[in-house]
Scaffold this motif. Structure first.
Motif, short mmCIF file in Angstrom:
data_model
loop_
_atom_site.label_atom_id
_atom_site.label_comp_id
_atom_site.label_asym_id
_atom_site.label_seq_id
_atom_site.Cartn_x
_atom_site.Cartn_y
_atom_site.Cartn_z
N TYR A 296 -16.10 26.57 70.03
CA TYR A 296 -15.86 27.73 69.15
C TYR A 296 -15.54 28.98 69.97
CZ TYR A 296 -17.71 25.12 65.11
OH TYR A 296 -17.91 24.21 64.11
N ARG A 297 -16.32 29.20 71.03
CA ARG A 297 -16.12 30.42 71.83
C ARG A 297 -14.76 30.41 72.51
NH1 ARG A 297 -21.03 29.42 74.44
NH2 ARG A 297 -22.69 30.03 73.04
N VAL A 298 -14.40 29.27 73.08
CA VAL A 298 -13.11 29.16 73.77
C VAL A 298 -11.96 29.39 72.79
CG1 VAL A 298 -11.56 27.49 74.87
CG2 VAL A 298 -13.92 27.70 75.66
N GLU A 299 -12.07 28.80 71.60
CA GLU A 299 -11.01 28.98 70.58
C GLU A 299 -10.87 30.47 70.23
OE1 GLU A 299 -8.84 26.93 68.98
OE2 GLU A 299 -8.16 28.56 67.71
N ALA A 300 -12.00 31.15 70.05
CA ALA A 300 -11.96 32.56 69.64
C ALA A 300 -11.34 33.42 70.74
CB ALA A 300 -13.37 33.06 69.32
N LEU A 301 -11.76 33.17 71.99
CA LEU A 301 -11.27 34.00 73.08
C LEU A 301 -9.82 33.70 73.42
CD1 LEU A 301 -13.09 36.11 74.17
CD2 LEU A 301 -13.46 34.76 76.21
N ALA A 302 -9.43 32.44 73.23
CA ALA A 302 -8.04 32.06 73.49
C ALA A 302 -7.09 32.83 72.59
CB ALA A 302 -7.85 30.56 73.31
N ARG A 303 -7.56 33.15 71.39
CA ARG A 303 -6.71 33.91 70.47
C ARG A 303 -6.42 35.30 71.03
NH1 ARG A 303 -9.87 32.42 64.85
NH2 ARG A 303 -9.33 30.21 64.84
N PHE A 304 -7.43 35.92 71.65
CA PHE A 304 -7.20 37.22 72.27
C PHE A 304 -6.25 37.08 73.45
CE2 PHE A 304 -9.78 40.11 69.97
CZ PHE A 304 -10.86 39.41 69.49
N ALA A 305 -6.46 36.02 74.23
CA ALA A 305 -5.60 35.81 75.41
C ALA A 305 -4.14 35.62 75.00
CB ALA A 305 -6.10 34.60 76.21
N MET A 306 -3.93 34.84 73.92
CA MET A 306 -2.55 34.61 73.45
C MET A 306 -1.92 35.89 72.91
SD MET A 306 -1.63 31.47 73.83
CE MET A 306 -1.95 29.75 73.56
N SER A 307 -2.75 36.81 72.41
CA SER A 307 -2.22 38.07 71.89
C SER A 307 -1.60 38.92 72.99
CB SER A 307 -3.31 38.89 71.20
OG SER A 307 -3.97 38.10 70.25
N LEU A 308 -2.02 38.66 74.25
CA LEU A 308 -1.47 39.44 75.37
C LEU A 308 -0.10 38.92 75.81
CD1 LEU A 308 -4.72 39.65 77.53
CD2 LEU A 308 -3.73 41.46 76.13
N ALA A 309 0.33 37.81 75.23
CA ALA A 309 1.59 37.18 75.66
C ALA A 309 2.79 38.13 75.62
CB ALA A 309 1.86 35.92 74.84
N PRO A 310 3.02 38.90 74.53
CA PRO A 310 4.20 39.80 74.53
C PRO A 310 4.20 40.78 75.71
CG PRO A 310 3.34 39.61 72.32
CD PRO A 310 2.35 38.95 73.22
N LEU A 311 3.02 41.32 76.05
CA LEU A 311 2.96 42.27 77.17
C LEU A 311 3.28 41.56 78.49
CD1 LEU A 311 -0.17 44.34 76.12
CD2 LEU A 311 2.14 45.24 76.42
N ALA A 312 2.69 40.37 78.66
CA ALA A 312 2.95 39.61 79.89
C ALA A 312 4.43 39.22 79.97
CB ALA A 312 2.07 38.36 79.93
N PHE A 313 4.99 38.82 78.82
CA PHE A 313 6.40 38.42 78.80
C PHE A 313 7.31 39.62 79.04
CE2 PHE A 313 5.25 34.34 78.28
CZ PHE A 313 5.11 33.79 77.03
N PHE A 314 6.88 40.80 78.60
CA PHE A 314 7.68 42.01 78.87
C PHE A 314 7.75 42.25 80.38
CE2 PHE A 314 9.40 46.17 78.69
CZ PHE A 314 8.69 46.93 79.61
N LEU A 315 6.58 42.16 81.02
CA LEU A 315 6.52 42.43 82.46
C LEU A 315 7.38 41.46 83.26
CD1 LEU A 315 2.75 43.33 82.94
CD2 LEU A 315 4.70 44.84 83.25
N VAL A 316 7.38 40.18 82.84
CA VAL A 316 8.15 39.20 83.61
C VAL A 316 9.59 39.13 83.12
CG1 VAL A 316 7.80 37.05 82.30
CG2 VAL A 316 7.78 36.99 84.77
N GLY A 317 9.81 39.40 81.84
CA GLY A 317 11.15 39.27 81.27
C GLY A 317 12.09 40.39 81.66
N ALA A 318 11.55 41.61 81.81
CA ALA A 318 12.39 42.77 82.13
C ALA A 318 13.13 42.60 83.46
CB ALA A 318 11.56 44.04 82.11
N PRO A 319 12.43 42.35 84.57
CA PRO A 319 13.17 42.20 85.83
C PRO A 319 14.09 40.98 85.83
CG PRO A 319 10.83 41.75 86.17
CD PRO A 319 10.97 42.25 84.79
N LEU A 320 13.67 39.89 85.15
CA LEU A 320 14.53 38.70 85.10
C LEU A 320 15.79 38.99 84.29
CD1 LEU A 320 12.01 35.73 84.52
CD2 LEU A 320 13.31 36.24 86.59
N GLY A 321 15.62 39.66 83.14
CA GLY A 321 16.75 39.91 82.26
C GLY A 321 17.76 40.86 82.86
#
Lengths: 362, 369
Positions: free
Chosen positions: B278-303
């Motif tokens: 249960y705890r891992v599932e709950a925290l993973a949701r927060f971690a996945m929410s950070l995906a757009p920010l992480a993708f922005f950081l990596v996508g900008a220089p690549l793009g």
């Protein structure tokens, strides 16, 4: 001259076909890898198990992807001919559009034959092995084949009916078992016992610790206790087909055998009947996809490669979704098994013929 | 003073690709979920209303899954196109810094992450639960009964068998009805009814009305096997209900619980493995929410670096980034469940690594330009 042009067009089919098959299979394998990664890590099974699981799924993915690879091959082939001006040259040389599509259609029939061969030979055994690795070694489900069933009822020949609280297909035993023997539609004998076991030597079920009740017209039933009773129930446990149907783990002869056994014991068999027609109609998908590809290439006047890949993926996905929905409709008996199996290929064939007509190829 | 026109222009190009990517990913996932719902066997109790509602309530979760993927793809495609057309070079030559060029997209990433926090933790799970309820309704209801001759058919607690069946008139011959009653796991009674002839009829979706004539009934009592309950009847009518009284309530999976429910169940659970799940599932949701920010950081220089190859290269680059991020996240979740010492660090590691890679790429590719 005709033969040369035919062979020239046909040759252009195979490179994109094998390329598409390889790329899409790899993508599906990656997808399967991610899907099962968390079970693999949790189970602690060795990497060898995981690699074998992925390897055993490869022929199954090849069969599923073959129609998409065919579509891609036709799109690339015709698109290439149109962009190089060969299509126009062919038309100017007196070739009709459908005559130039025929070589690709022939190749798609060959691909369909190969798909059918793989579907009936390598895939059932290897897919079943991969399912066994996944369910038993990775997910720890020992009874994934559902050989232990609760509250079963089956017929053992004419006017003999058996019901059991628990049927263990692995140990070949039953518990809480009641066998009813009828004569002329009237209950004549009932044997109820705490347990029963299959005796392979006598080829019958031996009931233990129960009572035999005889019914005779208006007279009171006669009840007699027994420690062991050799019954007239002679259906072997294997014939009761308790294992779960794994659609891609069984060949057409296997489905026919299963159907015969299910009908003999009175078990429902709509899933098996639908699966039979789905498997028989599966090779038709390749020529249908070839026709769709030809229609699309002619309507789009070639199109670019990225578009071709996207279109192939999208169409393949839609086709796969229709096959599943057709199969479920057949299982739920909303459609007859024949229609459920044939409908996806039939609908796509009609769409492709309409497209070819619009492109004035036919 | 940098004019906002340039930033809004970048945002407009990005938004166009984001809308298209989101539509495509959402459509694909809707189809996939539709097929998954159908393949559970809901067609036996099919209702267009229930199926439509089931899919509708899945939409927040689907959008939650599609948004990070669409964000990354939109970033790479839009920046790739701008780069290919020389517009990035033109903006840089005009004096715009990369911060000014990409700030609107950064705020879009922040907004997407905040939206994902709400969707992943509350809206999505609530929608999944309602969707699951509608699916369960379709699975358990019966809209159509097609009795077949010489076939055992289970109708709630009863098993019905008829040697001959006429589906048009509802007539049957050689009818057998069996019902097993268990006490816990042990068999208690078996009721059997057999009749020469009978008739059946659907009773307004609640069950099957059966009328039998000229038959026998008997009951086997496993506790008192020497006692026989036996009788005959001239006519017998009964209703076989479609739903069993002993039917258990549906168990909710972790994906159908909101994060607050997951944390309370984890605290209340006596099983450490279940609590960890249960705890891992709950925290993973927060971690996945950070995906757009992480993708922005990596996508900008690549793009921005996709000068000549533009869109097709951007499309191709999306795949390895997604595979890396999601593969590592799944591995992190599983390792956190197996080894409590890795919780919660392993779950946030993919976002940290992706962001770290993005920062490194910024320094190497963007500040060097």
């Amino acid at each position: 001259m005709k033969g040369i042009f035919f062979r020239y067009i046909a040759r252009s089919f195979w490179v994109p076909f094998w390329f598409g098959l390889a790329v899409f299979c790899l993508l599906l394998l990656f997808g399967s890898l991610f899907d099962s990664l968390n079970f693999f890590i949790r189970s602690g099974a060795g990497a060898g198990v995981f690699l074998r699981y992925v390897f055993f799924q490869t022929p199954y993915f090849m069969v599923k992807i073959a129609p998409i690879a065919t579509l891609l091959a036709v799109l690339f082939s015709l698109g290439g001919m149109m962009s190089k001006g060969e299509w126009k040259a062919g038309l100017a040389g007196g070739w009709r559009p459908f005559d130039m599509i025929k070589p690709l259609l022939a190749c798609s029939l060959l691909a369909g034959a190969g798909q059918f061969l793989l579907q009936e030979t390598a895939v059932p055994d290897l897919y079943l092995r991969s399912t066994h690795l996944y369910e038993e070694k990775m997910r720890g489900r020992e009874d994934w084949q559902r050989l232990v069933k609760k509250n079963v009822a089956f017929s053992s020949g004419n006017e003999t009916f058996v019901t059991a609280a628990l049927f263990d297909g692995r140990r070949k035993t039953m518990t809480g078992v009641v066998a009813n023997f009828y004569r002329g539609g009237r209950l004549s004998l009932e044997v109820s016992a705490r347990s029963a076991r299959w005796e392979p030597g006598d080829k019958r079920w031996i009931f233990s610790n129960g009572v035999v009740t005889s019914f005779s017209g208006d007279r009171s039933p006669q009840i007699k206790r027994f420690a062991e009773y050799s019954s007239a129930v002679t259906v072997p446990p294997e014939d009761l087909v308790l294992e779960r149907l794994v659609p891609d783990g069984v060949s057409i002869p296997g489905v026919l055998r299963r159907l015969a056994l299910l009908r003999a014991v009175g078990a429902p068999c709509s899933e098996e009947r639908t699966l039979l027609w789905v498997k028989l109609c599966a090779p038709l998908t390749n020529p249908v996809m070839a026709l769709i590809g030809a229609a699309m290439a002619m309507l789009m006047r070639g199109g670019n490669r990225l578009f071709s890949v996207g279109f192939a993926v999208g169409t393949g996905f839609l086709f796969w979704a229709m096959i599943i929905m057709g199969q479920e409709a057949g299982n739920a008996e909303l459609l007859s098994p024949f229609i459920a199996g044939l409908a996806p290929a039939g609908l796509f064939a009609l769409v492709s013929l309409w497209g070819l007509r619009r492109a004035r190829a036919i | 003073m940098p004019a906002p026109i340039a930033r809004f222009y970048i945002l407009r190009v990005f938004a166009k690709f984001l809308g298209l990517s989101l539509f495509i990913f959402t459509a694909l996932l809707v189809m996939l979920n539709f097929v998954q719902v159908v393949s559970q066997g809901v067609l036996s109790g099919f209702s267009f209303y229930f199926l439509a509602k089931s899919m509708l309530y899945l939409l927040p979760d689907i959008i939650g899954m599609s948004l990070p993927l669409a964000f990354l793809l939109a970033m790479l495609l839009s920046l790739g196109q701008l780069s290919q057309d020389g517009e990035i070079i033109a903006l840089r030559a005009g004096g715009f810094s990369f911060y000014e060029i990409l700030s609107c997209v950064f705020y879009a990433a922040l907004l997407a992450s905040l939206l994902l926090v709400a969707v992943n933790n509350w809206i999505g799970p609530a929608g999944q639960k309602i969707s699951g309820d509608y699916t369960e309704t379709m699975l358990t209801r019966v809209t159509k009964i097609a009795l077949k001759p010489r076939t055992f058919q289970k109708i709630s607690d009863w098993v019905l068998y008829a040697a001959e069946v006429n589906s048009l008139t509802g007539d049957m011959r050689g009818v057998k009805l069996v019902r097993r009653i268990n006490k816990g796991e042990a068999p208690a009674f078996v009721n059997k009814i057999n009749a020469d002839a009978g008739r059946y009829r659907m009773a307004d979706g609640s069950g099957l009305e059966i009328e039998l004539s000229d038959g026998q009934f008997s009951q086997t009592d496993f506790a008192r096997p020497e006692q026989a309950l036996y009788g005959r009847f001239a006519t017998y009518s009964t209703l076989l209900p479609f739903f069993s009284e002993s039917g258990a309530r549906r168990r909710l999976g972790p994906k159908e619980l909101t994060s607050s429910e997951l944390f309370s169940r984890a605290a209340a659970s006596g099983d450490p493995d279940q609590a960890a799940r249960y705890r891992v599932e709950a925290l993973a949701r927060f971690a996945m929410s950070l995906a757009p920010l992480a993708f922005f950081l990596v996508g900008a220089p690549l793009g921005v670096g996709l000068d000549k190859r533009g869109r097709s290269a951007g499309f191709a680059m999306t795949l390895p980034v997604i595979l890396f991020f999601y593969g590592l996240t799944i591995a992190g979740m599983v390792m956190s469940r197996k080894h409590s010492v890795l919780y919660p660090w392993a779950i946030f590691l993919p976002a940290a690594l992706t962001s770290g890679a993005g920062v490194w790429l910024w320094k190497r590719r963007l500040y060097a330009k």
